[in-house]
Design an enzyme around this catalytic site. Sequence first.
Site, PDB file in Angstrom:
ATOM      1  N   THR A 117       0.817  -1.212   0.000  1.00 45.06           N
ATOM      2  CA  THR A 117       0.000   0.000   0.000  1.00 45.06           C
ATOM      3  C   THR A 117       0.849   1.260   0.000  1.00 45.06           C
ATOM      4  OG1 THR A 117      -1.571   1.296   1.345  1.00 45.06           O
ATOM      5  CG2 THR A 117      -0.109  -0.174   2.532  1.00 45.06           C
ATOM      6  N   TYR A 142      -2.104   0.402  10.017  1.00 49.85           N
ATOM      7  CA  TYR A 142      -2.304  -0.271   8.728  1.00 49.85           C
ATOM      8  C   TYR A 142      -1.046  -0.164   7.875  1.00 49.85           C
ATOM      9  CZ  TYR A 142      -3.690  -0.776   3.856  1.00 49.85           C
ATOM     10  OH  TYR A 142      -3.728  -1.136   2.525  1.00 49.85           O
TER      11      TYR A 142
END
Length: 331
Positions: A117, A142
């Site tokens: 990501t 995250y």
Amino acid sequence: MSVLVTGGAGYIGSHMVWELLDHGEDVVVLDNLTTGFDWAVPDRAKLVVGNVGNIDLVDKVIRDHDVEAVIHFAGSVVVPESMENPLKYYDNNTANSRNLLEAVVKNGIDKFIFSSTAAVYGEPLTTGPIREDAMLNPMSPYGSSKLMTEIMVRDTALVSNLRYVMLRYFNVAGCDPMQRTGQATKGATHLIKIACETALGRHPSMSIYGDDYDTPDGTCIRDFIHVSDLVNAHYAALNFLRQGGLKFTANCGYSKGYSVKQVVDAVKRISGNDFPVVYEDRRPGDIPSLTANAHRLMSRLSWKPAHDDLDKIISDALAWENALDSRRKSA
């Protein structure tokens, strides 16, 4: 031989399964169905229900299905949730990936593609599209959980025959143009999905979090990539490894961004519904502007996007939401 897709019953994973099947590949899916759906896995693929962190199960799947490569999508992806429950993300994204890697290495698999990501970058120190060699400074659990997995993949490759590609996603949106699969997770936080749901009357209004960022209209700017282009980039990555490629990390995006307000206005225009929007305070972990420098992906893998158009992304997403709405009404 087959390709193992972890999280293949989810939004992006199910698109990957179709991409592989469209190229004549044999596919096995491992998914615990926490956020995925068994109906999203085509009949031509084999579905195994279970946890990617279960080393014994992964070992059995690899042996039973003669797996030659692993594409790892399984994980948790909601930034605000990771701020509230960081241990869930370190368990599901990092610890489970560690166990998966152990099973991969144990069975001599040498081709591994990891779904990473842009959250590994944090807030860019410079303006403009961000390059892969930028400082890695995630602002959320995250992003940190994904960066930890990148480090594990890299270090594992140094002491084994593992060869890898790590693709850093920006904002994935849209749905399969043939409407074979799409985003169906209840409570999904993807901007375009929420806007499309609101346009179709499923929500009385939608929220925009923060309108005082240092951007032209005060809302966050993001690089939106069509999910079909994203999974096609993964297939290009698989072929890179099959042709002897050793390691590769690249951004997946279009090298341009749209603000949250621009996206919402486009959904209103395409849907014909001027739905209410509520402006709220900023959310922890949100980055003002993040767009990809995708030159490395395009040049090294000879990859070219086929759906680089915001209206196309939104139109496909709206078509899917209409089909999903009809399916729910007839159920």
